[in-house]
Design a protein around this motif. Structure first.
Motif, mmCIF file in Angstrom:
data_model
loop_
_atom_site.group_PDB
_atom_site.id
_atom_site.type_symbol
_atom_site.label_atom_id
_atom_site.label_comp_id
_atom_site.label_asym_id
_atom_site.label_seq_id
_atom_site.Cartn_x
_atom_site.Cartn_y
_atom_site.Cartn_z
ATOM 1 N N THR A 22 0.844 -1.197 0.000
ATOM 2 C CA THR A 22 0.000 0.000 0.000
ATOM 3 C C THR A 22 0.875 1.241 0.000
ATOM 4 O OG1 THR A 22 -1.821 1.151 1.124
ATOM 5 C CG2 THR A 22 -0.207 0.047 2.524
ATOM 6 N N LEU B 269 -0.232 7.869 -10.867
ATOM 7 C CA LEU B 269 -1.370 6.974 -11.021
ATOM 8 C C LEU B 269 -1.979 7.085 -12.414
ATOM 9 C CD1 LEU B 269 -3.064 7.629 -7.564
ATOM 10 C CD2 LEU B 269 -1.568 5.733 -8.205
ATOM 11 N N LEU C 24 -7.966 3.840 -12.295
ATOM 12 C CA LEU C 24 -8.777 4.234 -11.139
ATOM 13 C C LEU C 24 -10.252 4.308 -11.509
ATOM 14 C CD1 LEU C 24 -6.603 7.127 -9.602
ATOM 15 C CD2 LEU C 24 -6.565 4.694 -9.021
ATOM 16 N N THR D 298 -4.380 10.116 -1.690
ATOM 17 C CA THR D 298 -4.812 8.921 -2.402
ATOM 18 C C THR D 298 -3.996 7.724 -1.940
ATOM 19 O OG1 THR D 298 -5.373 10.269 -4.333
ATOM 20 C CG2 THR D 298 -5.227 7.886 -4.660
ATOM 21 N N ARG D 299 -4.694 6.681 -1.518
ATOM 22 C CA ARG D 299 -4.046 5.436 -1.089
ATOM 23 C C ARG D 299 -4.387 4.335 -2.084
ATOM 24 N NH1 ARG D 299 -1.559 3.374 3.033
ATOM 25 N NH2 ARG D 299 -1.860 5.305 4.231
ATOM 26 N N THR D 300 -3.382 3.575 -2.466
ATOM 27 C CA THR D 300 -3.579 2.448 -3.376
ATOM 28 C C THR D 300 -3.125 1.158 -2.697
ATOM 29 O OG1 THR D 300 -1.422 2.957 -4.372
ATOM 30 C CG2 THR D 300 -3.382 3.756 -5.511
ATOM 31 N N TYR D 301 -3.786 0.065 -3.068
ATOM 32 C CA TYR D 301 -3.413 -1.284 -2.637
ATOM 33 C C TYR D 301 -3.164 -2.111 -3.892
ATOM 34 C CZ TYR D 301 -5.289 -0.152 2.006
ATOM 35 O OH TYR D 301 -5.524 0.426 3.234
ATOM 36 N N ARG D 302 -2.018 -2.806 -3.921
ATOM 37 C CA ARG D 302 -1.671 -3.574 -5.111
ATOM 38 C C ARG D 302 -1.219 -4.985 -4.748
ATOM 39 N NH1 ARG D 302 -1.744 -0.630 -9.699
ATOM 40 N NH2 ARG D 302 -1.650 1.646 -9.487
ATOM 41 N N LEU E 45 -4.000 -3.459 -9.416
ATOM 42 C CA LEU E 45 -4.673 -2.588 -8.460
ATOM 43 C C LEU E 45 -5.812 -3.348 -7.784
ATOM 44 C CD1 LEU E 45 -4.871 0.341 -7.322
ATOM 45 C CD2 LEU E 45 -6.537 0.801 -9.139
ATOM 46 N N PHE F 149 -8.411 1.324 -4.033
ATOM 47 C CA PHE F 149 -7.852 2.652 -3.791
ATOM 48 C C PHE F 149 -8.878 3.513 -3.067
ATOM 49 C CE2 PHE F 149 -10.276 3.996 -7.469
ATOM 50 C CZ PHE F 149 -10.480 5.357 -7.287
ATOM 51 N N CYS G 217 -8.105 0.390 5.176
ATOM 52 C CA CYS G 217 -8.149 1.747 4.614
ATOM 53 C C CYS G 217 -8.749 2.724 5.607
ATOM 54 C CB CYS G 217 -8.944 1.729 3.315
ATOM 55 S SG CYS G 217 -9.221 3.359 2.610
#
Length: 343
Positions: free
Chosen positions: A185, A194, A199, A250-254, A260, A263, A295
């Motif tokens: 993350t 991004l 998204l 903005t937070r992303t999880y991969r 992806l 988010f 999150c």
């Protein structure tokens, strides 16, 4: 009272200062412009003035119908039936009618707005629906032949915590198990790394699943909720501008292969933070169950560390948010038919 089309009109004089003082970033004029160009029911902006100063604003969707095309025309027949919604479709837990704290003559301003909007849209305007209004706005909106009704509330977590562990201690074990998943993350304000198409695809698919669940659960029966949904899909160009802002985290999880998984965008403001967009892959498509819990924990941690007075989280999935310690804030919708507009 001025009504502005963000697609064709320049920003109102004094707007930037009022927006920065009183409003979250979704009211930024460039974001409104992108939203309007890419919406089937495009918003216009009504500005309330006291002398030369901006003291209030209303964001208004001029709606052509639920089967409308992807893009709204810049102009249309003034006799074509339409209605207007004072509503923030991209931040539904916040009212789209805001006044400066020192401005008191709100009832007069609302009537002036309705007369100006009636003139702007033309004879085809059927009426106005004020969606998701705070209780203190209702007296200015109410009146003869105006229908007011309480709708689904907004989720609100008041900051009474000194650490995130203090908040997490109040969670049930079956909720706490989803904290700190083994997923990569990353979060930052003003992100430029991004892909907005990635998204938007994830977010619009997530919203579509929510709508399907709402239909199945009968949640579309309440005025002001998802009933007769007039929102448009969220465009990549809009998200591209949003995630670049310094007041949006903005937070992303991969997954390990870079896919992806989820988010979140969080609006960060001294008056309160807001869990804005959230989207994730479903488990059936390779997503991670309960990822939203982690999150939310990270959003709570930011609220505490930054000293924000509260964290809001929209109006969907209220049972899940209550399990995370959120309370609710009452919201109302008011419907005003054309014969009483401005009266």
């Amino acid at each position: 009272m001025d009504v502005h089309d963000p697609r064709t009109d320049p920003p109102p004089e004094g707007w930037a200062a009022f927006r920065a003082r009183c409003l979250p970033p979704v009211w930024d004029y460039e974001l409104l412009r992108r939203e309007a160009w890419l919406a089937k029911n495009p918003p216009v902006l009504a500005v309330v003035r006291q002398g030369p100063a901006v003291v209030g604003a209303l964001a208004v969707m001029v709606c052509r119908g639920w089967g409308a095309g992807t893009f709204g025309p810049v102009s249309g027949g003034r006799f074509r039936p339409r209605w207007a919604e004072v509503y923030l479709p991209l931040l539904s837990g916040y009212p789209a009618c805001v006044f400066d704290g020192d401005f008191t003559d709100r009832r007069t301003a609302i009537r002036q707005f309705e007369r100006a909007l009636r003139e702007y849209v033309g004879p085809g305007l059927l009426g106005v629906v004020y969606r998701a209004m705070n209780p203190e706005l209702v007296p200015a909106l109410a009146g003869r032949a105006r229908i007011s009704r309480e709708i689904d509330p907004a989720a609100v977590l008041v900051n009474r915590y000194s650490t995130v562990d203090e908040w997490a201690a109040g969670l049930a074990p079956d909720v706490r198990q989803y904290l700190n998943p083994d997923v990569a993350t990353e979060a930052a304000p003003g992100r430029t790394d991004l892909d907005p198409h990635e998204l938007a695809g994830l977010l619009n698919a997530h919203r579509a699943r929510q709508d399907e669940r709402a239909w199945a659960g009968g949640q579309r029966s309440r005025v002001g909720g998802l009933h007769l949904d007039t929102r448009s899909p969220i465009a990549p160009a809009y998200l591209d501008a949003l995630v670049r802002r310094p007041d949006v985290i903005t937070r992303t999880y991969r997954a390990g292969d870079g896919r992806l998984l989820g988010f979140n965008t969080m609006i960060d403001h001294p008056d309160g933070a807001a869990v804005h967009h959230w989207a994730a892959l479903p488990s059936a498509d390779g997503g991670r169950k309960g990822l939203y819990v982690d999150c939310y924990a990270r959003c709570v941690a930011h609220m505490i560390a930054a000293g924000r007075p509260e964290l809001t989280a929209g109006r969907a999935m209220l049972p899940e948010k209550q399990a995370l310690g959120f309370g609710t804030r009452s919201l109302f919708s008011v419907a005003v038919p054309r014969p009483v507009l401005g009266r």
